[in-house]
Write a protein that holds these residues in place. Sequence first.
Motif, PDB file in Angstrom:
ATOM      1  N   GLU A  28      27.911  42.530  47.152  1.00 48.67           N
ATOM      2  CA  GLU A  28      29.186  42.314  46.468  1.00 48.67           C
ATOM      3  C   GLU A  28      29.247  40.911  45.864  1.00 48.67           C
ATOM      4  O   GLU A  28      29.669  40.723  44.721  1.00 48.67           O
ATOM      5  N   LYS A  31      26.890  40.606  42.884  1.00 48.16           N
ATOM      6  CA  LYS A  31      27.437  41.294  41.709  1.00 48.16           C
ATOM      7  C   LYS A  31      28.381  40.373  40.935  1.00 48.16           C
ATOM      8  O   LYS A  31      28.504  40.474  39.708  1.00 48.16           O
ATOM      9  N   ASN A  32      29.023  39.451  41.661  1.00 43.34           N
ATOM     10  CA  ASN A  32      29.951  38.505  41.040  1.00 43.34           C
ATOM     11  C   ASN A  32      29.332  37.123  40.846  1.00 43.34           C
ATOM     12  O   ASN A  32      30.057  36.132  40.689  1.00 43.34           O
ATOM     13  N   ASN A  33      27.998  37.085  40.879  1.00 44.38           N
ATOM     14  CA  ASN A  33      27.257  35.830  40.671  1.00 44.38           C
ATOM     15  C   ASN A  33      27.690  34.743  41.650  1.00 44.38           C
ATOM     16  O   ASN A  33      27.680  33.565  41.331  1.00 44.38           O
ATOM     17  N   TYR A  35      30.526  33.880  42.650  1.00 47.72           N
ATOM     18  CA  TYR A  35      31.818  33.268  42.328  1.00 47.72           C
ATOM     19  C   TYR A  35      31.704  31.823  41.825  1.00 47.72           C
ATOM     20  O   TYR A  35      32.204  30.890  42.449  1.00 47.72           O
ATOM     21  N   SER A  41      38.338  33.153  40.924  1.00 48.75           N
ATOM     22  CA  SER A  41      38.037  34.148  41.957  1.00 48.75           C
ATOM     23  C   SER A  41      39.062  34.156  43.091  1.00 48.75           C
ATOM     24  O   SER A  41      39.443  35.204  43.603  1.00 48.75           O
ATOM     25  N   LYS A  91      34.995  33.882  49.336  1.00 47.39           N
ATOM     26  CA  LYS A  91      34.487  33.425  48.041  1.00 47.39           C
ATOM     27  C   LYS A  91      34.228  31.926  48.053  1.00 47.39           C
ATOM     28  O   LYS A  91      33.311  31.438  47.391  1.00 47.39           O
TER      29      LYS A  91
END
Length: 218
Positions: A28, A31-33, A35, A41, A91
């Motif tokens: 996860e 997928k969001n690099n 944050y 974020s 995050k």
Amino acid sequence: LCRFLRARKFDVDKVFELLDEAKDAWAEAKKNNFYPDLESSMGVSKAIFLSQYPAVMSGNAKNGCPVMYLRTGLIKPDGIKCIVSIDKVDKFFWNDTMYSFTAKLKDGREQNPNFVRCETLTIYDLKGVSRSQINSDTFDMIKVGNGVMTSFPETLHCLLIINAPSWFGFVWAIVKKLIDPRTASKIEVFTNAKSGLERMNELIDSSQIPSDYGGIGP
């Protein structure tokens, strides 16, 4: 993979359990690099978050390890809950590990060409911490951080707990029995402020120690 093996004493079954435990959160975050834009974020700026959870990377140890400081006595669980939901706090830890930590590793290699291990020297400053702060909200924050760090086993070089109040010794005696002996051996507790600072100076050059702790660093 070597870190996972060391973390589970080369027990292959336990290594796969650890990998399985970490894979969903890693996927996860990836997928969001991880944050990179923390404010977007989390919905709050990093500066505001740090005012409630004062954990920062500052300088490098003599061996090159990045140094992380957490001023435990200044953690404000109620304040954190006011500015961000607990499900978004992870995050911060992903961003801090993948960006701040990585940058400090590069600094460490420049400072010490022989530095090759991706480990941190961590300092928990318990000055001002009260028993009332050791509550479920505080542990929730710790759990979130530990959940992220499941993807980064064996990254602790050593942990110095400084300015520990007298009652902390009783807590530590219990906690020490519950953690892995390998990890426990990397943790040093100082109730005497002078002894804690002396140990810091043994491991970190004064130019890398923040002025709050008697150094001449940032």
